[in-house]
Design a protein around this motif. Structure first.
Motif, PDB file in Angstrom:
ATOM      1  N   CYS A 152       7.799 -12.169  -2.564  1.00 24.04           N
ATOM      2  CA  CYS A 152       8.032 -11.510  -3.855  1.00 24.04           C
ATOM      3  C   CYS A 152       8.396 -10.058  -3.560  1.00 24.04           C
ATOM      4  N   SER A 153       9.046  -9.423  -4.498  1.00 25.10           N
ATOM      5  CA  SER A 153       9.546  -8.072  -4.213  1.00 25.10           C
ATOM      6  C   SER A 153       8.454  -7.025  -4.216  1.00 25.10           C
ATOM      7  N   PRO A 202      15.020 -11.997  -6.775  1.00 27.30           N
ATOM      8  CA  PRO A 202      14.728 -10.615  -6.380  1.00 27.30           C
ATOM      9  C   PRO A 202      15.424 -10.191  -5.085  1.00 27.30           C
ATOM     10  N   TRP A 207       9.077 -14.294 -11.278  1.00 26.07           N
ATOM     11  CA  TRP A 207       9.666 -13.332 -10.325  1.00 26.07           C
ATOM     12  C   TRP A 207      10.823 -13.958  -9.561  1.00 26.07           C
ATOM     13  N   VAL A 228      10.729  -3.464  -9.004  1.00 27.31           N
ATOM     14  CA  VAL A 228      11.512  -4.695  -9.225  1.00 27.31           C
ATOM     15  C   VAL A 228      10.649  -5.765  -9.902  1.00 27.31           C
ATOM     16  N   SER A 262      11.271  -7.557 -13.695  1.00 30.64           N
ATOM     17  CA  SER A 262      11.365  -9.005 -13.950  1.00 30.64           C
ATOM     18  C   SER A 262      10.368  -9.437 -15.016  1.00 30.64           C
ATOM     19  N   ASP A 312      14.248 -14.653 -11.001  1.00 34.85           N
ATOM     20  CA  ASP A 312      15.093 -13.476 -11.195  1.00 34.85           C
ATOM     21  C   ASP A 312      15.850 -13.123  -9.905  1.00 34.85           C
ATOM     22  N   ASP A 356      16.171  -6.443  -3.830  1.00 31.99           N
ATOM     23  CA  ASP A 356      15.287  -5.921  -2.786  1.00 31.99           C
ATOM     24  C   ASP A 356      15.633  -6.631  -1.482  1.00 31.99           C
TER      25      ASP A 356
END
Lengths: 547, 547
Positions: free
Chosen positions: B255-256, B296, B291, B163, B167, B294, B300
């Motif tokens: 964050c993913s 995430p 990131w 992921v 991004s 987007d 996720d």
């Protein structure tokens, strides 16, 4: 169920006597009434003649928000409100056994202090000024008992408040009772050797739900204007649903769980969540907002630092309807409520699409071992300390589990993570079904496959527990009552699973007649405010005025 | 270390040959240079004569933000930038063995497409238009290898992007290389039978750090303008610190992490985190922001839906300084850097208070069994598949662990939760030390007790890993270099623990001379933006111009 030991019986008898002793004699319901109760005990609150007309007005108010307004406008004092709810809670306890501790004296004293502050400053101390709030057994309250329904823990008292309780008090709430839960907490009904069985006030032959069954029964009796409960697999939602209340199980880690007793700490895959149940959506959101405004992430490291930002109810929501999870067919009244609600939502201009269940049977196969990774060994050890015996539904639920090794546990935990990823993709794919090209805003589905169940029955957890495994917020919305004339039993239905067979066979229109029916609305991870917004739209457009 | 099997050796030789074959002959460094390298290999990039003056300008640019501005202003094309970094990365591989896969062709093709788009539309595709980004081994990239340094996994390729990679690409980034990590990932150095040993370019006798040592070495060589790495116990921070780079380990779940290979899935107590390392704080924040923009959390389910909101650097920050964790005394250069930084911060008007360590030794006793709940049994099984042998530092780290039962694992997991609660209280209590009456904004402490270490040495993880156990975001800030004249060894120091003794004995001013020194700045759970704000203030007021 095996007989508890004599010492366990003695512990329980003493605990229940001590609890009863906290109820003043003038609030006792005459034995002539108690010995001849109707199936629906709710009319007794008026007919027993214990509550004054003002106390009936207060306790039967529309919702907590209304009560708060009347306290702020000085129509009612905090003391009047607190006394009214203390009395009604005392009556509820005698009728349906929903309490496990009482602090009427402390509550009334605090209410009088609040009245004084209001008098002196002209201002309420906070958004909950003077509101009595009932708290579930396992949520610690300073000076009050917590037991998890375990006879071994009959004499445990806390010397501190849970973070969530601290915030409520700071906002002006008054704590006056603690409510029952089933032994261990792992049941959707509420019974224990320690406190006995909590009954459903609308129909004492049916379960009040669990594990927050004390809250469900007390709030349904109007013995509380709002209650605080917890949910690891339906424990807020089953009692809310079976008692005709609104309830929300937030995403776990949205609100602070610190100070909630955990029988065997260290199970971290499916954390429990704390949330309110009550008479209106606005009451529920007021509680959540009050908690979050206190920035609980600085008191509890597990809370996500996400401020509460209200969203307006949409004119047009996009809702996916999950009719049947392909494991257990909902009973006729539940299907009817869902169908009628969908029709009204469509008529009001909402976009409704079918939401296919995604591996709900499998989700249970992952969930159950995560609930009982040691096959309940540690729980059994606690029970054995005083000869307590496991309640039948927990025994039945846990009996198929086995003690896992760490690699086995890791596999189930990894399976949960994968399932969460797959379900997110599945939800995203509803974008292909909607006119907006966006995924659905929420999922509308049965609360459970039944409107309640007879005592000691083990119901299918799946409609609740799948959202715990996924950690999605889920809301219960009252949607009428069972009508034996309309909601006739399914003739010739062929069950698809053993769970389905048991559920099918337990339905009896005569038994269920008059029981509340509810629906469940499910949102996305940590998007509680959006879930409230959609719930407000559903409630406004399809559920107001349902009986 | 036990000898790997012949088949393991063969696998490794072939893998390394295949990798080398991806480097064009004109980018090969002459063997005359390779056979006679200085301890600090960095001057070779200029002296070897492979890079053009423009390529040296590009790769030696201040930071990624500068490069992006020059691409946007058409000073440099994306193709020119990509070719420059491909060449320099190819050289770095020959000098310090930091790569495990290469896609120069695909990268240059993509860069040319980006140039065309810019030509046609006049617009960049996103904030990272044309920026080459290096990716760590375990983060999957479509069509490229991932291996975790395991010979058994030498031929694994991914058919999808993580992921986080998706991004980056969407924002215009160009993926061109994947970088080494140690076998299994559980080391603060970077070596494996499969890919060999990654060296520290500033001093090849010292470790490049790990587990993201390939990123550390490559970025220190200016073979990448920015790199993506992961951290479960120091794996972003050790390589950033030992190579003089900025790096951030965000809170895990900010964050993913989806698409990062996990050798043995299902360990959920201490999740790894993904984050960038590079040449400036603004570059790091640009990546994090890209990131998060987007969203995430819709890709996720483990990501907290918390948008990135930048905060301005404060004029006056309140910082707690943790000088010594009471387990391992930092080496003289680390103590000097911390002292000098604190002096400058005070002079600039920041409020500095002492931050007492809270049970850091105990925190390691909880962390280690959570890393290895099966005593690395599953890892050993993977190694055994091809006769791979465990690298010494992982062997040494895991050898004291034992296979836990589920109740034992639950106890450690419960201990982690309690420790998180206690540490939060401890942090809050710094309010009593500050003039504002508020807790400190951040903790400043050593990155590690050493500026690096000789190969195969097992260093103390505690300065890194305590923040993983707590799940706090932590930043690495470059703070000068070791000076053997000033940073003389401690005479007569009496170690307080075995870890302390080993660390004390490994220090040698001659060996460490010229090695980068760094400091660590730690923020609160999920408060990355505030951590960046304070880091910007610290960097501005105390670290700019440090050599």
């Amino acid at each position: 169920m095996a007989e508890p030991s004599p010492s366990c019986k003695e512990i329980s008898q003493k605990a229940q006597e001590a609890l009863l002793a906290k109820i003043p004699s003038e609030w006792r319901i005459p034995s002539s009434i108690l010995s001849n109760l109707p199936r629906n005990v709710k009319p007794v609150f008026k007919s027993a003649g214990i509550l004054t007309p003002q106390e009936l007005d207060i306790t039967d108010a529309t919702d907590a928000t209304t009560i708060l307004e009347k306290i702020r406008s000085r129509t009612w004092s905090a003391r009047e409100v607190t006394v009214a709810f203390c009395k009604r809670a005392a009556m509820a306890q005698q009728l349906v056994k929903c309490l496990m501790d009482i602090d009427f004296e402390g509550a009334i004293k605090r209410a009088m202090e609040l009245d004084e502050i209001m008098e002196k400053t002209g201002q309420p101390v906070g958004p909950l000024h003077g509101l009595p709030v009932s708290i579930k057994d396992l949520t610690i309250v300073k000076g009050m008992h917590y037991s998890l329904g375990l006879a071994a823990w009959h004499d445990r008292k806390s010397d501190d408040d849970a973070v969530a309780v601290k915030s409520l008090r700071k906002a002006g709430a008054v704590v006056y009772v603690k409510t029952t839960m089933p032994q261990t907490g792992m049941a959707l009904e509420t019974t224990s050797n320690l406190w006995g069985r909590t009954l459903n006030p609308a129909n004492t032959n049916l379960s009040a739900g669990g594990s927050s069954g004390g809250e469900g029964a007390l709030n349904a009796c109007h013995g509380a204007p709002i209650g605080i409960a917890t949910d690891i697999g339906g424990s807020i939602r089953a009692p809310a649903a079976f008692n005709g209340l609104y309830g929300i199980k937030p995403t776990s880690r949205r609100c602070s769980y610190l100070g909630n007793t955990i029988p065997v700490p260290g199970q971290i895959a499916i954390p429990s969540a704390i949330g309110p149940m009550g008479r209106s959506l606005r009451d529920l959101e007021l509680i959540c907002e009050t908690w979050l405004q206190d920035r609980p992430w600085y008191a509890d490291p597990s809370v996500v630092p996400l401020p509460w930002v209200r969203q307006p109810a949409p004119q047009k929501a996009t809702i996916g309807v999950l009719w049947f999870d392909e494991v257990v067919m909902p009973h006729p009244p539940v299907r009817r409520a869902l169908r009628e609600t969908v029709d009204k939502l469509k008529a009001a201009g909402h976009e409704i699409v079918d939401f296919k269940p995604y591996k709900h049977s499998y989700s249970w196969d992952v969930t159950l071992p995560l609930y009982f990774p040691t096959a309940a060994r540690q729980l059994k050890e606690i029970l054995a300390q005083v000869g307590d015996t496991m309640i039948p539904s927990v025994q039945q639920l846990s009996k198929g589990t086995k003690e896992l090794t760490v690699p086995e546990l890791m596999k189930f935990q990894a399976a949960q993570v994968s399932f969460q990823q797959e379900y997110l993709r599945h939800w995203n794919e509803t974008a292909s079904l909607t006119s907006t090209g966006q995924p659905v805003d929420a999922i509308l589905c049965p609360s459970a496959a039944c409107a309640s169940f007879p005592h000691d029955f083990l119901p299918w957890w799946g409609y609740f527990s799948v959202w715990n495994l996924l950690n999605y917020p889920a809301m219960i919305l009252p949607a009428g009552t069972v009508n034996k004339e309309i909601d006739v039993a399914d003739q010739g239905y062929v069950p698809v699973t053993d769970w389905d067979k048991a559920n099918h066979e337990v339905y009896d229109p005569e038994l269920f007649d008059g029981a509340p029916i509810s629906l469940q609305l499910v949102g996305r991870y940590l998007e509680e405010e959006k879930l409230f917004a959609v719930a407000n739209a559903v409630d406004r457009d399809a559920l107001q005025g349902r009986v």
